[in-house]
Every structure is written in C-alpha cells, then in structure tokens.
Design a protein around this motif. Structure first.
Motif: not given
Length: 333
Positions: A129-133, A137-138, A155-156, A158-165
């Motif tokens: 959701t955060s990355m979509t917002v 904006l970008l 965004i980067r 958040q992607l790292e966090r998702m990859e780790w998860l």
C-alpha cells in the motif's frame, strides 16, 4: 453365511465324518449308531450357533470400520475379555484413537496455516500500500527532486523488507516441513560468533554500541554452522534494536561435559513477564518491539536451534536487559 468358504468346508467335512461314524456304528449296533448321530449332530449345531454369533460380531466390526472410514473417530469398541475378537476390537480402537489424533493434528495445522497466511497477507499488504501511494506520487511531473529521491529510497527499503520477509518465511516453511537437512559437523564457536557479528558492524557503529565477546578458546559443538550462524544473527539483530545508544552487548560462550552454551546479553528495556512465553511465536511483537519489526527473527532462531536437538531460553526483567541462552547438547537429552 453359507457362502462363507470356512463354514461350507466345515459342514461338508462334518457331514462326511458323521456319515462314516454312523455307518461304522451300525456295524457294531444300531444304538451306537444312534448315539454317534445324536452327539455329532449336537456338536455340529453348537458349532453352527457359535459361528452365527461370530459372524454377526464380524459384521458389527465391519460396520464400525465403515463408520471410522466415514470420519466417525469417537467410537469406543474396546473389549477387555480374552479372545481373537477382543484383540481385534482393541486394535480397531487403537487405530481409531490414532486417526482421531491425526485428524486433530491436521485441523490444528490447518488453523496455523490459515493464521500464517492471514499474518503474511497483512505484513505484505502494508508495504505494498505504501509503495503504491509513493509510486503514484512519483508519477507527478512537478514533483521536487528531493521528494522523488526520498520516495525512491523508501520504495527500495520496503522492497528489501518484503524480500527478507518472503525469504524468512520460505526458510521457516522448509523447517516446518522437515525438508531442511542440518549438517552435523564440528563447529568452532569463536569463529561462528565472529561471522555472526560481521553483518552487525554497521548497525553497532551507528548506535555506538560496544560488542564484547568472551569465551573459552577451543569451545565447539556438533551442528550446522551456517544455520546456527543465522540464528545468532537474528538474536544479535534483536539485541541491537533494543539496546540504547552507547550501551553494550555481550556474547559469551563455554563448554561442559553435557552441552555447549552461547549467551547473548543486551542492555535494553527488558521483556515483561507476561510476554516471555510468546516471544518465539511467529509474528509476535512485544510492547518494546522496534518500529518496522515483523516478529519473525526469534521464531526462526528458535526453529533452527530446536531442529538441531538444541535448546533456547530467555531470561529477562524489565529495566535489566535480556539474555538469550543457546544450548547444544553433546547427545540428545
């Protein structure tokens, strides 16, 4: 019942033997032949009655089995008397209890899977959701360069966090499924601790935390070095997150005749007593959890250690810091 091969063979044999006996009796006297006929007939009738009773019991057991196969695992067919049927009933009861326990286990696993999927969905939904917002904006042509750089950075992260998860969840799933093969090699603890501390150098430096390592030279244990290192990294990461700036984290290790022990002590705010039983649960976050914490690192550390027949415990009091104790036994206890 007459179609039963055993009964038909018995009746045929009985009639044949009885006929031979009667003929032999007639050669002696008619009274003897009559006596043989009466006794033989009574025995045959008694056996047939017994076989009818046994046949009905077998039909009853077949009915029980059909009910069990249909999912009715609450039947109690135990019989404490002697005999083949009693033994068979007791074996059926044992099978019923085993199926019932397996069914309960499957139901619990199903509930755990449902909860895990729900938790994973929640954990992934937030950064998405955060990355979509931020992506929306970008796309604005008049966005300031500073803001564009800031959004790109977030965004980067958040992607790292998702990859780790996702990576952590895959590892945990493999351990749960029993598909991870832990090697059994002689592990030098001093080298293990040094390698586990290496990824923490920058976070330690940023928070000006001193990492003190102390232990007996030559301390070893039999286990999987890489997986154990991952467990130590997760615990150290947790310690760094909860230790205030300028404090100290201590890693100590020793070996005795029973086990090898690794202790990781921080100077954080400690853990409340009511939270201690839950800290190794997946997605559990205590009252002092760091911002952005997922609550999976300690769960992974617990799975890694216990899957090597080791033990992990935690000692903590509010305001006095926390100690994680990893024990690797010389033999399974």
């Amino acid at each position: 019942m007459l179609r039963n091969k055993e009964i038909s063979v018995f009746l045929t044999s009985t009639i044949l033997i009885l006929g031979i006996g009667i003929l032999a009796g007639f050669m002696h006297s008619p009274v003897t032949a009559l006596f043989i006929a009466v006794v033989g007939g009574c025995l045959a009738i008694c056996y047939i009655i017994w076989m009818v009773w046994r046949y009905r019991k077998m039909i009853q057991l077949s009915s029980y089995l059909r009910k069990i196969m249909a999912g009715e695992t609450t039947l109690d067919v135990r019989d404490n008397r002697e005999g083949d049927l009693s033994i068979l009933k007791n074996e059926i009861y044992k099978m019923t209890r085993m199926l019932s326990e397996q069914q309960e286990g499957l139901q619990k696993d199903k509930e755990k899977l449902t909860d895990a999927i729900s938790d994973i969905s929640h954990q992934i939904k937030t950064p998405l959701t955060s990355m979509t917002v931020m992506a929306d904006l970008l796309s604005e042509p008049n966005l300031e360069a500073g803001k564009r750089q800031e959004f790109t950075y977030h965004i980067r992260k958040q992607l790292e966090r998702m990859e780790w998860l996702v990576s952590s969840l895959l590892k945990l799933s493999k351990m749960d499924a029993g598909t991870v093969l832990f090697s059994k090699e002689k592990v030098e603890v001093s080298q293990l601790v040094k390698e586990a501390a290496a990824p923490m150098e920058i976070p330690l430096e940023l928070k000006e935390i001193e990492l003190e390592i102390e232990g007996v030279s030559g301390t070893t244990f039999i286990g999987d070095k890489n997986w154990t290192k991952e467990a130590c990294i997760n615990i150290l990461k947790n310690a760094v997150e909860h230790t205030p700036n300028g404090r100290k984290i201590t890693v100590s290790y020793e070996e005795n005749a029973i086990f090898t022990e690794i202790r990781i002590r921080d100077n954080g705010p400690g853990i409340e007593k009511h939270e201690l039983p839950h800290i190794f649960k997946r997605f559990y976050k205590g009252s002092h959890a760091a911002e952005g914490s997922v609550g999976i690192g300690l769960a992974m550390a617990y799975s890694i250690v216990t899957n090597q027949q080791g033990d992990i415990e935690v000692l903590s009091k509010p305001g006095e810091g926390t100690v994680f104790i990893l024990k690797f036994y010389k033999q399974v206890v």
